[in-house]
Design a protein around this motif. Structure first.
Motif, PDB file in Angstrom:
ATOM      1  N   HIS A 162       0.813  -1.175  -0.190  1.00 19.93           N
ATOM      2  CA  HIS A 162       0.067   0.014  -0.009  1.00 19.93           C
ATOM      3  C   HIS A 162       0.927   1.202   0.054  1.00 19.93           C
ATOM      4  N   ALA A 163       1.775   1.412   0.798  1.00 22.35           N
ATOM      5  CA  ALA A 163       2.656   2.419   0.945  1.00 22.35           C
ATOM      6  C   ALA A 163       3.557   2.849  -0.293  1.00 22.35           C
ATOM      7  N   ASP A 164       3.882   2.054  -0.832  1.00 21.98           N
ATOM      8  CA  ASP A 164       4.732   1.998  -2.079  1.00 21.98           C
ATOM      9  C   ASP A 164       3.828   2.221  -3.226  1.00 21.98           C
ATOM     10  N   ILE A 165       2.819   1.943  -3.555  1.00 24.00           N
ATOM     11  CA  ILE A 165       1.833   2.127  -4.399  1.00 24.00           C
ATOM     12  C   ILE A 165       0.983   3.514  -4.082  1.00 24.00           C
ATOM     13  N   LEU A 166       0.780   4.033  -2.926  1.00 21.73           N
ATOM     14  CA  LEU A 166       0.357   5.239  -2.757  1.00 21.73           C
ATOM     15  C   LEU A 166       1.269   6.297  -3.366  1.00 21.73           C
ATOM     16  N   ALA A 167       2.499   6.079  -2.912  1.00 20.17           N
ATOM     17  CA  ALA A 167       3.603   7.192  -2.979  1.00 20.17           C
ATOM     18  C   ALA A 167       3.726   7.147  -4.599  1.00 20.17           C
ATOM     19  N   ALA A 168       3.596   6.243  -5.327  1.00 24.38           N
ATOM     20  CA  ALA A 168       3.811   5.977  -6.725  1.00 24.38           C
ATOM     21  C   ALA A 168       2.640   6.959  -7.564  1.00 24.38           C
ATOM     22  N   LEU A 169       1.457   6.603  -7.070  1.00 22.14           N
ATOM     23  CA  LEU A 169       0.342   7.404  -7.573  1.00 22.14           C
ATOM     24  C   LEU A 169       0.425   8.860  -7.219  1.00 22.14           C
ATOM     25  N   ARG A 170       1.059   9.277  -6.114  1.00 22.94           N
ATOM     26  CA  ARG A 170       1.187  10.707  -5.939  1.00 22.94           C
ATOM     27  C   ARG A 170       2.517  11.322  -6.494  1.00 22.94           C
ATOM     28  N   ASP A 171       3.352  10.726  -7.404  1.00 22.47           N
ATOM     29  CA  ASP A 171       4.449  11.116  -7.895  1.00 22.47           C
ATOM     30  C   ASP A 171       4.579  10.773  -9.401  1.00 22.47           C
ATOM     31  N   SER A 172       3.719  11.870  -9.822  1.00 20.48           N
ATOM     32  CA  SER A 172       3.789  11.789 -11.267  1.00 20.48           C
ATOM     33  C   SER A 172       4.965  12.259 -11.992  1.00 20.48           C
ATOM     34  N   THR A 173       6.349  12.689 -11.218  1.00 18.33           N
ATOM     35  CA  THR A 173       7.189  12.990 -11.856  1.00 18.33           C
ATOM     36  C   THR A 173       8.255  11.751 -12.177  1.00 18.33           C
ATOM     37  N   ARG A 174       8.227  10.935 -11.225  1.00 20.61           N
ATOM     38  CA  ARG A 174       8.918   9.602 -11.428  1.00 20.61           C
ATOM     39  C   ARG A 174       8.350   8.561 -12.028  1.00 20.61           C
ATOM     40  N   PHE A 175       6.628   8.662 -11.696  1.00 20.50           N
ATOM     41  CA  PHE A 175       5.947   7.400 -12.260  1.00 20.50           C
ATOM     42  C   PHE A 175       4.858   8.013 -13.268  1.00 20.50           C
ATOM     43  N   SER A 176       5.133   8.130 -14.480  1.00 26.00           N
ATOM     44  CA  SER A 176       4.768   8.869 -15.528  1.00 26.00           C
ATOM     45  C   SER A 176       3.609   8.060 -16.103  1.00 26.00           C
ATOM     46  N   SER A 177       2.206   8.676 -16.479  1.00 24.60           N
ATOM     47  CA  SER A 177       1.259   8.223 -17.090  1.00 24.60           C
ATOM     48  C   SER A 177       1.118   7.929 -18.562  1.00 24.60           C
ATOM     49  N   VAL A 178       2.249   8.646 -19.197  1.00 24.65           N
ATOM     50  CA  VAL A 178       2.152   8.784 -20.688  1.00 24.65           C
ATOM     51  C   VAL A 178       1.941   7.859 -21.646  1.00 24.65           C
ATOM     52  N   ILE A 207      14.441  -0.444 -10.070  1.00 33.66           N
ATOM     53  CA  ILE A 207      13.800  -0.080 -11.260  1.00 33.66           C
ATOM     54  C   ILE A 207      14.177   0.778 -12.232  1.00 33.66           C
ATOM     55  N   PRO A 208      14.720   0.284 -13.488  1.00 36.21           N
ATOM     56  CA  PRO A 208      15.460   1.192 -14.205  1.00 36.21           C
ATOM     57  C   PRO A 208      14.514   2.283 -14.976  1.00 36.21           C
ATOM     58  N   ALA A 209      15.078   3.402 -15.335  1.00 37.54           N
ATOM     59  CA  ALA A 209      14.215   4.388 -15.820  1.00 37.54           C
ATOM     60  C   ALA A 209      13.645   3.860 -17.226  1.00 37.54           C
ATOM     61  N   GLY A 210      12.527   4.229 -17.476  1.00 37.12           N
ATOM     62  CA  GLY A 210      11.698   3.428 -18.712  1.00 37.12           C
ATOM     63  C   GLY A 210      11.217   2.103 -18.422  1.00 37.12           C
ATOM     64  N   GLY A 211      11.286   1.827 -17.031  1.00 42.28           N
ATOM     65  CA  GLY A 211      10.593   0.776 -16.509  1.00 42.28           C
ATOM     66  C   GLY A 211       9.027   0.731 -16.725  1.00 42.28           C
ATOM     67  N   ARG A 212       8.479  -0.432 -17.086  1.00 47.52           N
ATOM     68  CA  ARG A 212       6.892  -0.520 -17.107  1.00 47.52           C
ATOM     69  C   ARG A 212       6.549  -0.902 -15.617  1.00 47.52           C
ATOM     70  N   GLU A 227      13.237   7.800 -14.224  1.00 44.49           N
ATOM     71  CA  GLU A 227      14.655   7.753 -13.881  1.00 44.49           C
ATOM     72  C   GLU A 227      14.757   6.482 -12.970  1.00 44.49           C
ATOM     73  N   ASP A 228      15.908   6.020 -12.633  1.00 43.37           N
ATOM     74  CA  ASP A 228      16.123   4.869 -11.953  1.00 43.37           C
ATOM     75  C   ASP A 228      15.280   5.146 -10.450  1.00 43.37           C
ATOM     76  N   VAL A 229      14.484   4.017  -9.931  1.00 37.12           N
ATOM     77  CA  VAL A 229      14.051   4.128  -8.705  1.00 37.12           C
ATOM     78  C   VAL A 229      14.296   2.835  -7.871  1.00 37.12           C
ATOM     79  N   GLU A 230      14.784   3.183  -6.753  1.00 37.90           N
ATOM     80  CA  GLU A 230      15.295   1.925  -5.791  1.00 37.90           C
ATOM     81  C   GLU A 230      14.122   1.935  -4.693  1.00 37.90           C
ATOM     82  N   LEU A 231      13.618   0.759  -4.422  1.00 34.21           N
ATOM     83  CA  LEU A 231      12.748   0.376  -3.638  1.00 34.21           C
ATOM     84  C   LEU A 231      13.137  -0.779  -2.990  1.00 34.21           C
ATOM     85  N   HIS A 232      13.024  -1.090  -1.651  1.00 37.05           N
ATOM     86  CA  HIS A 232      13.266  -2.130  -1.311  1.00 37.05           C
ATOM     87  C   HIS A 232      14.661  -3.111  -1.574  1.00 37.05           C
ATOM     88  N   GLY A 233      15.500  -2.259  -1.861  1.00 38.99           N
ATOM     89  CA  GLY A 233      17.027  -2.780  -2.241  1.00 38.99           C
ATOM     90  C   GLY A 233      16.830  -3.337  -3.742  1.00 38.99           C
TER      91      GLY A 233
END
Length: 392
Positions: free
Chosen positions: A43-59, A294-299, A285-291
């Motif tokens: 939940h915490a990771d998904i909520l953060a991603a939903l609110r972070d449209s800069t690093r987690f793009s919808s395009v 996720i590389p930039a451009g990752g789905r 961009e590269d996003v690090e979570l739980h060690g």
């Protein structure tokens, strides 16, 4: 057993929740090499991603099938597949037409539609709940938009052809692509017709919506109307079926729902078995979570259905409980992409379930005959054969 998750796997679609539980504990950042995506399940990771449209793009869109995914995703998902500033502009203009006043004004008509569709189903002691659940939101969205009654069944058929699969596949079949083309053509012609002659409907409101000299183009309006097929019709249809199924499985909670707890029934269904199970994003961009990086451009698939069963947020999450605090539910998303139609969906569900409860004292679902839809991101039923005990 090795941990495996794919949104295209029919066996997982039947009951994804045990897999979600393993993902949350064993691989909160999960990698599926074959289908080329990452999945977040907490939940915490998904909520953060939903609110972070800069690093987690919808395009690139909300679904990872190749036909939906990529820079043209906004053709299918309109402003939901945009980032600021395009998203800010589009959502702002759509919001000027899709107002709370317009939604609330529909309430008496929604009740009329619900009663009209329910009446013939009550002639006997059995009917398919999904027949009612499918027709109601189709007619409501059509009323809202301004679609003639004669065209509504066809629009529902086209929407079903786009959303659901009969065979496991990672892309859309030809009939789905054909249905998309037919929908685009239909709404293009309807938009041109309404441009010549306005009416008191959402389509006219979209044509008139303006921010200074800025207006929506006809192509942008058609995109919004296509979005409403999935976001406005399918999700409400699935919500009604999921609520009906959840209450059947939990007789004590069903009794409470039927005794006046319809709104709590809806909210707990949205948490316990939400129609929308996954939303896709692209990392910028590269996003690090739980060690894990996720590389930039990752789905990335944000598993909303898993977030809503996270025990870190919802104690005893697999229990269906009308007394539960559902305030942290992510069924309608969060952040700038929080569902614009959430109030309409809730209104439709409240009216539909209230009308059912008013005429039905109790019911049984034929579990052997019920059928699920197969979709990479939606969850619900194609058929829920129901035997009823009518109120006297």
């Amino acid at each position: 057993m090795d941990l495996y998750y794919s949104p295209f796997d029919f066996d997982i679609q039947e009951d994804p929740y045990p897999v979600y539980a393993r993902l949350r504990e064993e691989a909160p950042v999960y990698r599926n090499e074959r289908d080329d995506f990452w999945a977040l399940s907490r939940h915490a990771d998904i909520l953060a991603a939903l609110r972070d449209s800069t690093r987690f793009s919808s395009v690139n869109g909300l679904r990872i099938e190749p036909a939906f995914w990529g820079p043209d995703a906004e053709k299918f998902f309109s402003f939901v597949a945009m980032d600021p500033p395009k998203h800010t502009r589009m959502r702002g203009l759509v919001s000027r037409a899709f107002t709370q006043r317009r939604v609330q004004a529909l309430e008496p008509r929604i009740r009329e539609i619900a009663r009209a569709h329910l009446a013939p189903l009550l002639d006997g002691d059995a009917f398919d709940l999904m027949e009612f659940a499918g027709r109601l939101p189709t007619d409501v969205i059509s009323e809202l938009v301004g679609v003639p009654e004669a065209d509504r069944d066809r629009l529902r058929e086209l929407g079903m052809a786009i959303m659901y699969r009969d065979e496991e596949a990672t892309d859309l079949p030809p009939e789905a692509l054909k249905a998309i083309g037919e929908l685009v053509q239909y709404y293009t012609e309807l938009t041109a017709e309404r441009a010549r002659e306005r009416r008191d409907d959402l389509l006219s409101g979209l044509l008139d919506a303006a921010e200074g000299d800025d207006r929506l183009t006809p192509e942008e309006i058609v995109g919004v109307l296509i979005l409403l097929v999935g976001a406005g019709i399918e999700t409400t249809m699935l919500l009604l079926g999921n609520a009906w199924h959840a209450a059947w499985k939990h007789p004590a909670e069903r009794a409470r729902a039927f005794a006046g707890r319809v709104e709590d029934w809806i909210e707990e269904t949205l948490r316990w078995d939400p129609p929308t199970q996954a939303l896709a994003r692209t990392t910028t961009e590269d996003v690090e979570l739980h060690g894990v990086t996720i590389p930039a451009g990752g789905r990335v698939l944000l598993l909303v259905g898993s977030a809503n069963r996270d025990p870190r947020v919802f104690p005893d999450p697999d229990r269906f409980d009308l007394d539960r605090d559902t305030g942290a539910s992510l069924a309608f998303g969060s952040g700038r992409h929080h569902c614009l139609g959430a109030n309409l969906g809730r209104l439709e569900a409240r009216i539909a379930l209230t009308e059912l409860v008013n005429v039905i004292a109790d019911y049984e679902i034929d579990a052997a005959a019920m059928k699920r839809v197969h979709s990479s991101n939606d969850r619900g039923f194609a058929s829920l054969p129901t035997r009823i005990t009518a109120r006297r």
